[in-house]
Design a protein around this motif. Sequence first.
Motif, PDB file in Angstrom:
ATOM      1  N   GLU A  35     -19.892  32.305   1.379  1.00 10.98           N
ATOM      2  CA  GLU A  35     -20.303  33.606   1.940  1.00 10.98           C
ATOM      3  C   GLU A  35     -21.567  33.452   2.784  1.00 10.98           C
ATOM      4  OE1 GLU A  35     -19.963  37.023  -0.679  1.00 10.98           O
ATOM      5  OE2 GLU A  35     -18.783  35.827  -2.095  1.00 10.98           O
ATOM      6  N   GLU A  37     -22.154  34.188   5.816  1.00  8.66           N
ATOM      7  CA  GLU A  37     -22.513  35.338   6.649  1.00  8.66           C
ATOM      8  C   GLU A  37     -23.410  36.294   5.862  1.00  8.66           C
ATOM      9  OE1 GLU A  37     -19.514  33.989   6.465  1.00  8.66           O
ATOM     10  OE2 GLU A  37     -19.490  33.151   8.503  1.00  8.66           O
ATOM     11  N   THR A  38     -23.087  36.506   4.591  1.00 10.60           N
ATOM     12  CA  THR A  38     -23.904  37.380   3.745  1.00 10.60           C
ATOM     13  C   THR A  38     -25.302  36.804   3.582  1.00 10.60           C
ATOM     14  OG1 THR A  38     -21.912  37.998   2.544  1.00 10.60           O
ATOM     15  CG2 THR A  38     -24.017  38.477   1.472  1.00 10.60           C
ATOM     16  N   GLU A  40     -26.842  34.666   5.586  1.00 15.21           N
ATOM     17  CA  GLU A  40     -27.574  34.694   6.850  1.00 15.21           C
ATOM     18  C   GLU A  40     -28.023  36.107   7.213  1.00 15.21           C
ATOM     19  OE1 GLU A  40     -24.710  32.567   9.284  1.00 15.21           O
ATOM     20  OE2 GLU A  40     -25.968  30.765   9.222  1.00 15.21           O
ATOM     21  N   TRP A  41     -27.200  37.095   6.826  1.00 17.01           N
ATOM     22  CA  TRP A  41     -27.576  38.480   7.086  1.00 17.01           C
ATOM     23  C   TRP A  41     -28.816  38.850   6.281  1.00 17.01           C
ATOM     24  CZ3 TRP A  41     -28.018  43.137   4.484  1.00 17.01           C
ATOM     25  CH2 TRP A  41     -28.024  44.284   5.285  1.00 17.01           C
TER      26      TRP A  41
END
Length: 167
Positions: A35, A37-38, A40-41
Amino acid sequence: MLHYHTLPVTAFQQNCSLVWCDQSKDAAVIDPGGELETIEWEIERLGLNLKAIWLTHGHIDHAGGVAELAARQPLDIIGPHEGDRFWIDGLPQQGAMFGFPPAQSFEPTRWLHDGDTVRVGQETLHVRHTPGHTPGHVVFHAPQIDRCFVGDVLFAGSIGRTDFPQG
Ligand SMILES: [Zn+2]
């Protein structure tokens, strides 16, 4: 001052943690199993400069995202203890076995040993080698916030105790 934020990731919902120094905003991510993307967000939301990946051990739910994350930006890969080399080398097979997205193996920048320290910005954490769950499992102890990032090791008593046995 050291800060942290914990994010459950992967189908196993294991605890990935961001740790950072509030003076420099330099950060490390502990156990980015997936995950990305989570993760990095969150790094962007918190305004952090990600510098390193720290690993407690080589199981896929903890290490499955490491190769991909380190390919996206230059990051030091710190840990675990070299006793987990075979788990890291076997990440592609672990992924197939547990139905995870394809994972690549990698070579850590630095293997850890009992008594080592790791730094993020102005903050220092202490490394303990805690074999058992895997031979190369380590934990990261932050006495300044009375907190230990334990991976899959369970200690008797509460998390956050500071009276670790020496040895
Ligand atoms: Zn594990």
